[in-house]
Scaffold this motif. Sequence first.
Motif, PDB file in Angstrom:
ATOM      1  N   ASN A 186       0.668  -1.104  -0.177  1.00 51.34           N
ATOM      2  CA  ASN A 186       0.020  -0.009   0.038  1.00 51.34           C
ATOM      3  C   ASN A 186       0.960   1.179  -0.117  1.00 51.34           C
ATOM      4  OD1 ASN A 186      -2.327   1.652  -0.036  1.00 51.34           O
ATOM      5  ND2 ASN A 186      -2.203   1.787   2.371  1.00 51.34           N
ATOM      6  N   VAL A 187       1.914   1.226   0.926  1.00 52.00           N
ATOM      7  CA  VAL A 187       2.899   2.425   0.771  1.00 52.00           C
ATOM      8  C   VAL A 187       3.516   2.572  -0.430  1.00 52.00           C
ATOM      9  CG1 VAL A 187       4.893   3.215   2.187  1.00 52.00           C
ATOM     10  CG2 VAL A 187       3.197   2.314   3.450  1.00 52.00           C
ATOM     11  N   LYS A 188       3.834   1.464  -0.827  1.00 52.69           N
ATOM     12  CA  LYS A 188       4.702   1.686  -2.286  1.00 52.69           C
ATOM     13  C   LYS A 188       3.767   2.196  -3.266  1.00 52.69           C
ATOM     14  CE  LYS A 188       8.403  -1.503  -1.303  1.00 52.69           C
ATOM     15  NZ  LYS A 188       9.143  -2.853  -1.854  1.00 52.69           N
ATOM     16  N   GLU A 189       2.582   1.828  -3.493  1.00 53.66           N
ATOM     17  CA  GLU A 189       1.390   2.152  -4.244  1.00 53.66           C
ATOM     18  C   GLU A 189       1.078   3.797  -4.029  1.00 53.66           C
ATOM     19  OE1 GLU A 189      -3.202   1.519  -5.692  1.00 53.66           O
ATOM     20  OE2 GLU A 189      -2.074  -0.172  -4.369  1.00 53.66           O
ATOM     21  N   LEU A 190       1.401   4.234  -2.933  1.00 50.45           N
ATOM     22  CA  LEU A 190       1.230   5.582  -2.782  1.00 50.45           C
ATOM     23  C   LEU A 190       2.282   6.262  -3.327  1.00 50.45           C
ATOM     24  CD1 LEU A 190      -0.701   5.590   0.761  1.00 50.45           C
ATOM     25  CD2 LEU A 190      -1.771   6.170  -1.370  1.00 50.45           C
ATOM     26  N   ILE A 191       3.425   5.956  -2.813  1.00 52.10           N
ATOM     27  CA  ILE A 191       4.823   6.493  -3.400  1.00 52.10           C
ATOM     28  C   ILE A 191       4.582   6.713  -4.956  1.00 52.10           C
ATOM     29  CG2 ILE A 191       7.244   6.529  -3.642  1.00 52.10           C
ATOM     30  CD1 ILE A 191       7.106   4.804  -0.913  1.00 52.10           C
ATOM     31  N   MET A 192       4.207   5.799  -5.529  1.00 51.52           N
ATOM     32  CA  MET A 192       4.145   6.003  -7.050  1.00 51.52           C
ATOM     33  C   MET A 192       3.223   7.091  -7.566  1.00 51.52           C
ATOM     34  SD  MET A 192       6.446   4.052  -8.140  1.00 51.52           S
ATOM     35  CE  MET A 192       6.262   4.541  -9.779  1.00 51.52           C
ATOM     36  N   LYS A 193       2.201   7.746  -6.651  1.00 49.16           N
ATOM     37  CA  LYS A 193       1.451   8.780  -7.032  1.00 49.16           C
ATOM     38  C   LYS A 193       2.023   9.955  -7.201  1.00 49.16           C
ATOM     39  CE  LYS A 193      -2.668   6.362  -5.644  1.00 49.16           C
ATOM     40  NZ  LYS A 193      -3.715   6.421  -4.767  1.00 49.16           N
ATOM     41  N   TYR A 194       3.295  10.270  -6.325  1.00 47.51           N
ATOM     42  CA  TYR A 194       3.762  11.597  -6.148  1.00 47.51           C
ATOM     43  C   TYR A 194       5.218  11.763  -6.624  1.00 47.51           C
ATOM     44  CZ  TYR A 194      -0.219  11.736  -3.120  1.00 47.51           C
ATOM     45  OH  TYR A 194      -1.457  11.894  -2.647  1.00 47.51           O
ATOM     46  N   GLU A 195       5.690  13.079  -6.547  1.00 44.36           N
ATOM     47  CA  GLU A 195       6.957  13.242  -7.241  1.00 44.36           C
ATOM     48  C   GLU A 195       8.203  12.800  -6.162  1.00 44.36           C
ATOM     49  OE1 GLU A 195       7.130  17.345  -8.374  1.00 44.36           O
ATOM     50  OE2 GLU A 195       5.171  17.491  -8.535  1.00 44.36           O
ATOM     51  N   GLY A 196       7.983  12.682  -4.842  1.00 44.09           N
ATOM     52  CA  GLY A 196       8.959  12.358  -3.906  1.00 44.09           C
ATOM     53  C   GLY A 196       8.454  11.939  -2.570  1.00 44.09           C
ATOM     54  N   VAL A 197       9.176  11.626  -1.814  1.00 42.74           N
ATOM     55  CA  VAL A 197       8.722  10.950  -0.274  1.00 42.74           C
ATOM     56  C   VAL A 197       9.524  11.404   0.557  1.00 42.74           C
ATOM     57  CG1 VAL A 197      10.084   8.833  -0.722  1.00 42.74           C
ATOM     58  CG2 VAL A 197       8.166   8.689   0.848  1.00 42.74           C
ATOM     59  N   ILE A 198       8.884  11.767   1.859  1.00 47.28           N
ATOM     60  CA  ILE A 198       9.705  11.943   2.940  1.00 47.28           C
ATOM     61  C   ILE A 198       9.669  10.815   3.901  1.00 47.28           C
ATOM     62  CG2 ILE A 198      10.012  13.632   4.980  1.00 47.28           C
ATOM     63  CD1 ILE A 198       7.791  15.706   3.042  1.00 47.28           C
ATOM     64  N   ILE A 199      10.871  10.456   4.232  1.00 51.32           N
ATOM     65  CA  ILE A 199      10.730   9.184   5.400  1.00 51.32           C
ATOM     66  C   ILE A 199      11.449   9.931   6.617  1.00 51.32           C
ATOM     67  CG2 ILE A 199      12.175   7.074   5.589  1.00 51.32           C
ATOM     68  CD1 ILE A 199      12.287   6.905   2.601  1.00 51.32           C
ATOM     69  N   CYS A 200      10.580   9.565   7.604  1.00 50.57           N
ATOM     70  CA  CYS A 200      10.936  10.507   8.959  1.00 50.57           C
ATOM     71  C   CYS A 200      10.698   9.320   9.985  1.00 50.57           C
ATOM     72  CB  CYS A 200      10.075  11.456   9.220  1.00 50.57           C
ATOM     73  SG  CYS A 200      10.453  12.445  10.482  1.00 50.57           S
ATOM     74  N   ASP A 201      11.803   8.973  10.677  1.00 49.68           N
ATOM     75  CA  ASP A 201      11.430   8.264  12.153  1.00 49.68           C
ATOM     76  C   ASP A 201      10.875   6.781  12.046  1.00 49.68           C
ATOM     77  OD1 ASP A 201      12.211   8.128  14.687  1.00 49.68           O
ATOM     78  OD2 ASP A 201      10.086   8.843  15.207  1.00 49.68           O
ATOM     79  N   ILE A 202      11.322   6.074  10.852  1.00 53.38           N
ATOM     80  CA  ILE A 202      11.026   4.876  10.852  1.00 53.38           C
ATOM     81  C   ILE A 202      11.994   3.879  10.981  1.00 53.38           C
ATOM     82  CG2 ILE A 202       9.156   5.381   9.188  1.00 53.38           C
ATOM     83  CD1 ILE A 202      10.713   4.192   6.930  1.00 53.38           C
ATOM     84  N   SER A 203      11.770   2.410  11.103  1.00 53.48           N
ATOM     85  CA  SER A 203      12.877   1.383  11.428  1.00 53.48           C
ATOM     86  C   SER A 203      14.038   1.604  10.502  1.00 53.48           C
ATOM     87  CB  SER A 203      12.313   0.298  11.564  1.00 53.48           C
ATOM     88  OG  SER A 203      11.918  -0.284  10.549  1.00 53.48           O
ATOM     89  N   GLY A 204      15.127   1.202  10.597  1.00 62.10           N
ATOM     90  CA  GLY A 204      16.130   1.000   9.600  1.00 62.10           C
ATOM     91  C   GLY A 204      15.684   0.076   8.530  1.00 62.10           C
ATOM     92  N   GLU A 205      15.340  -1.066   8.827  1.00 63.68           N
ATOM     93  CA  GLU A 205      15.030  -2.282   7.656  1.00 63.68           C
ATOM     94  C   GLU A 205      13.927  -1.645   6.891  1.00 63.68           C
ATOM     95  OE1 GLU A 205      13.021  -6.813   7.486  1.00 63.68           O
ATOM     96  OE2 GLU A 205      13.584  -5.919   9.254  1.00 63.68           O
ATOM     97  N   GLN A 206      12.788  -0.841   7.218  1.00 64.07           N
ATOM     98  CA  GLN A 206      11.685  -0.314   6.591  1.00 64.07           C
ATOM     99  C   GLN A 206      12.331   0.953   5.775  1.00 64.07           C
ATOM    100  OE1 GLN A 206       8.941   0.745   9.647  1.00 64.07           O
ATOM    101  NE2 GLN A 206       7.598  -0.625   8.398  1.00 64.07           N
ATOM    102  N   ARG A 207      13.299   1.522   6.456  1.00 59.91           N
ATOM    103  CA  ARG A 207      13.951   2.935   5.729  1.00 59.91           C
ATOM    104  C   ARG A 207      14.694   2.124   4.499  1.00 59.91           C
ATOM    105  NH1 ARG A 207      17.978   6.787   8.028  1.00 59.91           N
ATOM    106  NH2 ARG A 207      19.296   5.030   7.982  1.00 59.91           N
ATOM    107  N   ASN A 208      15.545   1.200   4.545  1.00 60.38           N
ATOM    108  CA  ASN A 208      16.345   0.818   3.496  1.00 60.38           C
ATOM    109  C   ASN A 208      15.261   0.022   2.639  1.00 60.38           C
ATOM    110  OD1 ASN A 208      18.496   1.179   4.978  1.00 60.38           O
ATOM    111  ND2 ASN A 208      18.811  -0.885   5.687  1.00 60.38           N
ATOM    112  N   ASP A 209      14.454  -0.473   2.849  1.00 58.99           N
ATOM    113  CA  ASP A 209      13.360  -1.088   1.611  1.00 58.99           C
ATOM    114  C   ASP A 209      12.719   0.053   1.000  1.00 58.99           C
ATOM    115  OD1 ASP A 209      13.932  -3.752   2.413  1.00 58.99           O
ATOM    116  OD2 ASP A 209      12.081  -3.755   3.690  1.00 58.99           O
ATOM    117  N   TYR A 210      12.294   1.252   1.568  1.00 55.01           N
ATOM    118  CA  TYR A 210      11.550   2.237   0.798  1.00 55.01           C
ATOM    119  C   TYR A 210      12.776   3.065  -0.094  1.00 55.01           C
ATOM    120  CZ  TYR A 210       7.650   1.022   3.330  1.00 55.01           C
ATOM    121  OH  TYR A 210       6.279   0.347   3.867  1.00 55.01           O
TER     122      TYR A 210
END
Length: 468
Positions: A186-210
Amino acid sequence: MSAVIFIMSKKDGYKRLVTFFSALLLMGILTGIFAAVWYRNYSAAIALPFYRRGNWVLIGIYCLLIWLFFKVYGGFKLGYLKKTDMLYSQLISMCCVNTVTYLMISLIGRHFMDASPILLMTFTDFGAIALWTLLAGKIYFIIYPPRKLIIIYGSKQAANLVMKMSQRVDKYMICESVSADESEENVKELIMKYEGVIICDISGEQRNDYLKFCFENSKRAYIAPKISDIIIRGAEDIRLFDTPLLLCRNYGLDYEARVVKRIFDLVFSIVMIAVLSPFMLISAIAVKLCDGGPVFYKQKRLTINEKEFYVLKFRSMIVDAEKIGGAQLASDEDDRITPVGKFLRKCRLDELPQLFNILKGDMSVVGPRPERPELAEKYKENMPEFAYRLKVKAGLTGYAQVTGVYDTLPYDKLKMDLMYIENYSLRLDIQIIFMTLKTMLFPGKTNAEAREQMVSGKHKNRKEEKKK
């Protein structure tokens, strides 16, 4: 949507070219103004007039000075700085350039030349800069409208970042937010709708994936760094046979850097004590006349390796201020601050006696601001990494002071101090010193003031909408 994003990515490829030519245009206008003033007022007035190439060299030097000072103060950062910040940067740059140029012309003429043409030129420069900032900013906004972004958050701490980014409606448009607890698909699908993404205060594993997902799909990513990220940024690239490694030395500055920094501190403190002694004398008299109390104020602070020393300042609060509420940080509206103290604090003049601390060796010109032992212990309860900033000497000014505001959160100040330590160079020290001058002349708003202004602006817009 994908077609729009593709067009935006194509335009982004020309962004550096747009800013380069806009800067080139401004430099050409300012250099042309100087050339006209030089030929009309100074060229024939010096004892031994220059021939053609000599005039060209002097005009070229003026152009180089513009580039150097604008580079130091960020005067060419079209679309990056707010219009007001960029205008302040350009105005102070031109003051520096024209002052140096006048002294250079006087040196060539072997006496102090008539300064009125330079003063008139400076005001003309101000007008040209204001017009350029207005027009170039509008054209840039048309070509590069605010980016439509989505934020992935892991805690309430992200709200502070959203609030700050929302103050730059000319640059960022946060359209949607999604919790890191949502499904990855769901998150990746939402990312594709926009020009960029702000990644803030999430786990290291999730951050690496995104982050890998954004890299794969050429999506811009804004990441709020962790302390470990900043330490890694200062790492050295090495190879073990065919294996790349990152080496984090983690001991602050090396021996050569410490020697160079100490020599610079000694020269700077001696020169500035001599130059600023009239201002220090006036400040001392003002403090004394205000309430008759002592002029100076000594306070125990921490420097390199948590060594304690007594910092020297002009007293800006009432006598025995800490008997009211104990040790605490002062706010802008603190009742304990005297009328003279408010002015000294706003212009940073209360810090000038610390030049003697620098001369003594307790402090450096540039470094993390020294904290009180009691406050440092409180900070370490929530931020054990707070002691990391004392890998170098405490400073009269610092990266956190010229890039932040008065009420920047301690955790953000810690990050900026670590960024300074990991990226230290003499060039960076000199740049921070010049930026400190800008901060003294044009003090920025606090975060609270900015938030209040933004909220009142929204409230005003709602009223206007109701009228319509």
